[in-house]
Design a protein around this motif. Structure first.
Motif, PDB file in Angstrom:
ATOM      1  N   MET A   1       0.836  -1.207   0.000  1.00 37.53           N
ATOM      2  CA  MET A   1       0.000   0.000   0.000  1.00 37.53           C
ATOM      3  C   MET A   1       0.867   1.253   0.000  1.00 37.53           C
ATOM      4  SD  MET A   1      -3.060  -1.131   2.632  1.00 37.53           S
ATOM      5  CE  MET A   1      -3.903   0.459   2.574  1.00 37.53           C
ATOM      6  N   ALA A   2       2.006   1.186   0.677  1.00 39.10           N
ATOM      7  CA  ALA A   2       2.950   2.306   0.643  1.00 39.10           C
ATOM      8  C   ALA A   2       3.601   2.395  -0.733  1.00 39.10           C
ATOM      9  CB  ALA A   2       4.006   2.133   1.732  1.00 39.10           C
ATOM     10  N   TRP A   3       4.021   1.271  -1.275  1.00 39.54           N
ATOM     11  CA  TRP A   3       4.690   1.221  -2.578  1.00 39.54           C
ATOM     12  C   TRP A   3       3.785   1.743  -3.689  1.00 39.54           C
ATOM     13  CZ3 TRP A   3       3.835  -1.540  -7.155  1.00 39.54           C
ATOM     14  CH2 TRP A   3       4.919  -1.567  -8.066  1.00 39.54           C
TER      15      TRP A   3
ATOM     16  N   GLY B   1       7.967   5.199  10.919  1.00 37.31           N
ATOM     17  CA  GLY B   1       7.831   6.440  10.173  1.00 37.31           C
ATOM     18  C   GLY B   1       8.858   6.528   9.050  1.00 37.31           C
ATOM     19  N   PHE B   2      10.098   6.100   9.323  1.00 35.26           N
ATOM     20  CA  PHE B   2      11.139   6.114   8.297  1.00 35.26           C
ATOM     21  C   PHE B   2      10.887   5.043   7.234  1.00 35.26           C
ATOM     22  CE2 PHE B   2      13.811   7.978  11.814  1.00 35.26           C
ATOM     23  CZ  PHE B   2      13.903   9.222  11.237  1.00 35.26           C
ATOM     24  N   ILE B   3      10.374   3.883   7.668  1.00 31.49           N
ATOM     25  CA  ILE B   3      10.104   2.806   6.710  1.00 31.49           C
ATOM     26  C   ILE B   3       9.086   3.245   5.667  1.00 31.49           C
ATOM     27  CG2 ILE B   3       9.063   0.508   6.459  1.00 31.49           C
ATOM     28  CD1 ILE B   3      10.256  -0.149   9.249  1.00 31.49           C
ATOM     29  N   ILE B   4       7.957   3.747   6.126  1.00 34.16           N
ATOM     30  CA  ILE B   4       6.890   4.145   5.200  1.00 34.16           C
ATOM     31  C   ILE B   4       7.303   5.361   4.380  1.00 34.16           C
ATOM     32  CG2 ILE B   4       4.502   4.907   5.018  1.00 34.16           C
ATOM     33  CD1 ILE B   4       4.862   1.976   5.848  1.00 34.16           C
TER      34      ILE B   4
ATOM     35  N   LEU C   1      -0.483   4.120   7.842  1.00 30.84           N
ATOM     36  CA  LEU C   1       0.219   2.878   7.501  1.00 30.84           C
ATOM     37  C   LEU C   1       1.287   2.550   8.541  1.00 30.84           C
ATOM     38  CD1 LEU C   1       0.715   3.055   3.610  1.00 30.84           C
ATOM     39  CD2 LEU C   1      -0.976   1.762   4.910  1.00 30.84           C
ATOM     40  N   VAL C   2       1.912   3.586   9.111  1.00 27.15           N
ATOM     41  CA  VAL C   2       2.893   3.371  10.189  1.00 27.15           C
ATOM     42  C   VAL C   2       2.221   2.674  11.367  1.00 27.15           C
ATOM     43  CG1 VAL C   2       4.398   4.495  11.879  1.00 27.15           C
ATOM     44  CG2 VAL C   2       4.343   5.320   9.517  1.00 27.15           C
ATOM     45  N   SER C   3       1.035   3.153  11.742  1.00 29.54           N
ATOM     46  CA  SER C   3       0.297   2.535  12.855  1.00 29.54           C
ATOM     47  C   SER C   3      -0.093   1.105  12.527  1.00 29.54           C
ATOM     48  CB  SER C   3      -0.953   3.368  13.164  1.00 29.54           C
ATOM     49  OG  SER C   3      -0.616   4.646  13.645  1.00 29.54           O
ATOM     50  N   PHE C   4      -0.517   0.861  11.280  1.00 37.91           N
ATOM     51  CA  PHE C   4      -0.868  -0.495  10.860  1.00 37.91           C
ATOM     52  C   PHE C   4       0.348  -1.414  10.936  1.00 37.91           C
ATOM     53  CE2 PHE C   4      -4.690   1.135   8.431  1.00 37.91           C
ATOM     54  CZ  PHE C   4      -5.618   0.377   9.141  1.00 37.91           C
ATOM     55  N   LEU C   5       1.504  -0.921  10.488  1.00 37.00           N
ATOM     56  CA  LEU C   5       2.719  -1.735  10.499  1.00 37.00           C
ATOM     57  C   LEU C   5       3.129  -2.086  11.922  1.00 37.00           C
ATOM     58  CD1 LEU C   5       5.090  -2.998   8.938  1.00 37.00           C
ATOM     59  CD2 LEU C   5       6.250  -0.776   9.082  1.00 37.00           C
ATOM     60  N   THR C   6       3.131  -1.098  12.811  1.00 33.87           N
ATOM     61  CA  THR C   6       3.492  -1.332  14.215  1.00 33.87           C
ATOM     62  C   THR C   6       2.555  -2.342  14.862  1.00 33.87           C
ATOM     63  OG1 THR C   6       4.488   0.852  14.509  1.00 33.87           O
ATOM     64  CG2 THR C   6       3.671  -0.233  16.491  1.00 33.87           C
ATOM     65  N   ALA C   7       1.249  -2.148  14.665  1.00 34.06           N
ATOM     66  CA  ALA C   7       0.262  -3.043  15.268  1.00 34.06           C
ATOM     67  C   ALA C   7       0.383  -4.461  14.730  1.00 34.06           C
ATOM     68  CB  ALA C   7      -1.142  -2.492  15.024  1.00 34.06           C
TER      69      ALA C   7
END
Length: 394
Positions: A16-18, A205-208, A381-387
């Protein structure tokens, strides 16, 4: 099965980020992979080891002491408003301690302790994330100073930033939380969830941002310049931060009154017309995302409702909804939802961030407002990734 779903969830988030990347050819995949691995390691340490328990316990105990000291000032001013056996109100027990925490931050800032810490950690982060030192410093500073105040510390750099670098700075501010209100979060959620979310979101945050907004920083552009402020006396700084903390508490309180009342009104209208509340409807929309994060389908709709509430209002409203609702979530579901809520990723933050920047540089403030929705998309998306990572580890 939970591992398969969780891995699929991470892949979906990254895709989704890509899909919304501004320049797919410039994405640096090596730092992304390294930071995801670090997220797993840190989550495992914080949630599943004795070392993690000691670290989180010490952090929580420290804030417990701070909140008890804050209560001294609160009781002196507001003690007569409560009966001796009455439970403290949300305003007094959760929001007012922000004033004291803000004052402590001001003291640490005055004696240059915070600046040394933020620059040191930012420098180390820049060696991992493949970005500039300014971006790394800003991410650490955002987690301490807050999403609007942090831009004051890089005021002199704003005019030199292009849209891509400004986006990363704003993404960090929206993906983290302010240390001044961490104590308030810990009165509503378990400390281990709050601490884990703060640490993982820093890397998330840096990943996304690396995927959505890839770019190169030339060595001559990577100069960390912090705003040189007029020399203030200790009591000037203390008074300023106390008033800043009070403004934050009042602002959060006003937003809660407005948002909770509006949500209640909308729920009533939807229930009367459709026979289903607005939050329940949002739950169905977010349920598939909750499921790929690792939440069982039997709990996904209710969990999705809590997460959607955070997106359309703010994290405090959603935390109150989580703690006061009769959801009967499993421990794993509670952990996943809790870490999802610990960030500033909501619609109101778009206005807060763009407004803060516009007050310092009108051109850059307008630029931040222009990419506001993409900013919210990335921070969510950062929150989704962490969760999702917590769902795999827990």
């Amino acid at each position: 099965m939970k591992y398969l779903i969780g891995i699929i969830g991470i892949i979906v988030v990254l895709l989704m980020a890509w899909a919304f990347s501004k320049d797919k050819k410039k994405i640096k995949y090596r730092p992304v992979v390294i930071m995801i691995v670090l997220q797993f390691i840190l989550a495992a340490v914080l949630l599943n080891t004795n070392v993690g328990n000691i670290l989180v316990g010490g952090f929580a105990k420290g804030f417990e002491y701070l909140l008890s000291y804050a209560a001294e000032g609160i009781n002196f001013v507001f003690g007569g408003l409560l009966n001796a056996d009455a439970q403290s109100s949300f305003f007094l027990g959760v929001l007012m301690p922000i004033v004291f925490i803000s004052a402590l931050i001001g003291i640490l800032h005055h004696f240059k302790i915070l600046q040394i810490f933020m620059r040191s950690v930012g420098y180390l982060l820049s060696k991992v994330n493949g970005m500039g030192q300014l971006e790394s410093y800003n991410a650490v500073a955002s987690a301490i100073l807050g999403q609007s105040e942090v831009f004051i510390s890089v005021k002199n750099q704003l005019s030199l930033l292009n849209e891509k670098r400004l986006y990363t700075l704003c993404a960090s501010a929206m993906s983290t939380v302010s240390m001044a209100i961490v104590g308030a979060y810990m009165t509503m959620l378990k400390p281990e969830y709050v601490v884990t979310a703060i640490v993982l979101n820093l890397f998330g945050g840096f990943i996304i941002a690396s995927i959505i907004n890839p770019y190169e920083v030339a060595p001559d552009e990577d100069i960390l310049e912090v705003k040189k402020e007029r020399k203030q006396s200790f009591f000037e700084v203390l008074g300023e931060y106390i008033m800043d903390g009070f403004k934050v508490a009042i602002t959060v309180g006003a937003m809660l009154i407005g948002f909770i009342a509006i949500i209640a009104l909308v729920n009533g209208i939807f229930s009367a017309i459709l026979g289903i509340s607005f939050q329940d409807l949002l739950g169905y929309v977010f349920a598939p995302f909750a499921f790929i994060m690792g939440i069982p389908w039997s709990e996904a709709i209710s969990a999705g409702s809590v997460m959607a509430t955070k997106l359309v209002s703010n994290e405090f409203v959603a935390m109150d909804f989580l703690t006061s609702g009769n959801f009967d979530f499993s421990g794993r579901t509670t952990a996943i939802v809790s870490v999802f809520l610990v960030s500033f990723a909501n619609f109101s933050s778009i206005g807060i961030i763009s407004g803060a920047i516009k007050g310092l540089n009108e051109e850059k403030g307008n630029m931040a407002a222009k990419f506001g929705l993409r900013l919210l998309y990335g921070a969510t998306l950062v929150s989704f990734l962490t969760a999702t990572i917590v769902g795999l580890i827990y």
